[in-house]
Design a protein around this motif. Structure first.
Motif, short mmCIF file in Angstrom:
data_model
loop_
_atom_site.label_atom_id
_atom_site.label_comp_id
_atom_site.label_asym_id
_atom_site.label_seq_id
_atom_site.Cartn_x
_atom_site.Cartn_y
_atom_site.Cartn_z
N THR A 75 -0.10 11.38 -1.20
CA THR A 75 1.14 10.69 -0.83
C THR A 75 1.22 10.53 0.68
N TRP A 76 2.05 9.59 1.09
CA TRP A 76 2.21 9.35 2.52
C TRP A 76 2.80 10.58 3.23
N SER A 77 3.71 11.25 2.58
CA SER A 77 4.30 12.43 3.20
C SER A 77 3.24 13.51 3.43
N ASP A 125 3.18 2.76 -3.77
CA ASP A 125 4.14 3.73 -4.31
C ASP A 125 5.21 3.07 -5.16
N PRO A 180 3.90 3.33 6.43
CA PRO A 180 2.74 3.69 5.61
C PRO A 180 1.69 2.58 5.60
N SER A 181 0.45 2.97 5.51
CA SER A 181 -0.65 2.01 5.57
C SER A 181 -0.57 1.00 4.43
N TYR A 183 -1.52 1.73 0.73
CA TYR A 183 -0.79 2.78 0.01
C TYR A 183 0.17 2.12 -0.96
N PRO A 226 0.93 -0.38 10.02
CA PRO A 226 0.30 -0.22 8.70
C PRO A 226 -1.09 -0.84 8.57
#
Length: 379
Positions: free
Chosen positions: A132-134, A154, A148-149, A152, A189
């Motif tokens: 996950t980004w976190s 979600d 976020p890239s 990614y 990103p």
């Protein structure tokens, strides 16, 4: 690095499409097969753990041969693209046997295989991993507040998988031609025509293997990446494509189109990449009047430095892309045997042509005569 066991992984993902994939190799079977092959080879195959996935699964390298020509071959960076892993295991058995041909090949080349190099995605039968980004920001605090890239996902359903419930990264967009790159917030990103960041453990492991081979041999001569694609046709025919090949992932750094990669111009060798692709193409064409000859050229004119192929091409490797017909959510294990054999035979053509030097006799321009890929059959 010696082989060692990762901590047990208990996370499982519910199957998310109706196609059977039981005929493919799962992670436990991969571990068992690799260890059996290494043991029976009596030292010919060197099995090592190169790193761990996000969920803690070991990522293996299997090395065979002692020659000074180096080939790195990886499979399943996307977990729903499985034929390459089976082909690698078959080839390992062949290359490690006692035949005269295998012994001669081993004297000329060193082949390093990275089968199932994204094992979390493979076990979940999906394209992306589950980082996950976190979690990325936890590892790289300098990215706090960055967008976020672009690779990614979600939200929503992609390739029959719910990434809204289980986000993750397309690992094959996380590479960077600067192998020592450190993530910077201003580089996010990003975009498909820009380098990646090495923020995923799977891409980091591939990079680390590549760099270690550079340190040992001076250069990684050949890099082959084994993938799957959709259902396409050989241009000008009604023949479904068995697999597509490609040598081109970034514009030539010595041309105006590739000027942004000028620092890599001395190492880039497009002609050698084209010769390598011709080895695979010619090998498959030699089977005549069969599905093995239904080979096309993958889309050209690409600028994808964030792929493993783009990054390693800029670092001096001749590169080959295999794109086999049908991912698991669209084809399951249908035609598995023939598709695996296509990859195996194409790879064998490359390894043998590099080992005996015949690759150097091929005209790179003949690559341009490989038929293109079409979205619809010709009638």
């Amino acid at each position: 690095m010696p082989v060692y066991a990762a901590e047990p992984v208990t996370k499982t993902t519910e199957h998310h499409h109706d196609n059977s994939i039981s005929g493919f190799i799962d992670y436990q079977e991969l571990q068992k097969s690799l260890k059996q092959i290494a043991a029976s080879s009596k030292g010919v195959v060197q099995l090592d753990v190169a790193g761990q996935s996000h969920e803690g699964r070991d990522i293996y390298t299997a090395r065979v041969g002692t020659g000074d020509k180096v080939l790195l071959v990886q499979s399943e960076i996307h977990g729903n693209e499985k034929t390459g892993t089976v082909a690698i295991l078959n080839l390992l058995k062949t290359l490690s046997n006692n035949s005269k041909q295998s012994q001669q090949i081993r004297e000329e080349v060193t082949v390093v295989f990275m089968p199932m190099m994204n094992p979390d995605a493979s076990e979940a039968d999906k394209r992306r991993n589950s980082l996950t980004w976190s979690e990325v920001v936890d590892s790289y605090p300098q990215l706090a507040g960055a967008t976020p890239s672009w690779n990614y996902l979600d939200r929503g359903i992609s390739q029959s998988y719910d990434y809204g419930a289980n986000p993750g990264f397309d690992v094959n967009r996380d590479f960077n031609p600067n192998l020592d790159y450190v993530p910077k917030a201003q580089d996010f990103p990003g975009a498909s025509n820009q380098p990646g960041w090495f923020i995923n453990p799977e891409s980091q492991t591939s990079r680390d293997v590549y760099k270690s081979l550079q340190d040992e041999f001076g250069n990684v001569d050949v890099f082959v990446d084994l993938h799957h694609q959709g259902l396409y046709y050989v241009d000008g025919t009604a023949d479904p494509v068995t697999l597509s090949l490609s040598a081109q992932f970034v514009p030539d750094p010595s041309t105006p189109e590739g000027a942004k990669y000028a620092e890599y111009a001395d190492g880039y060798n497009y002609d050698f990449s084209r010769q390598l692709n011709l080895l695979a193409y010619n090998e498959l064409q030699s089977y005549g009047n069969s599905k093995f000859t239904n080979i096309s050229l993958y889309e050209q004119g690409l600028d994808l430095p964030g792929t493993a192929l783009g990054t390693y091409a800029l670092n001096g490797s001749g590169t080959v892309l295999f794109e086999v017909r049908g991912q698991t959510q669209s084809l399951g294990q249908k035609e598995k045997g023939q598709l695996v054999k296509s990859v195996e035979r194409g790879l064998s053509g490359i390894i043998e042509g590099v080992a005996d030097g015949s690759v150097e006799q091929l005209d790179p321009e003949a690559y341009e005569d490989i038929p293109l890929t079409a979205y619809r059959p010709a009638f």
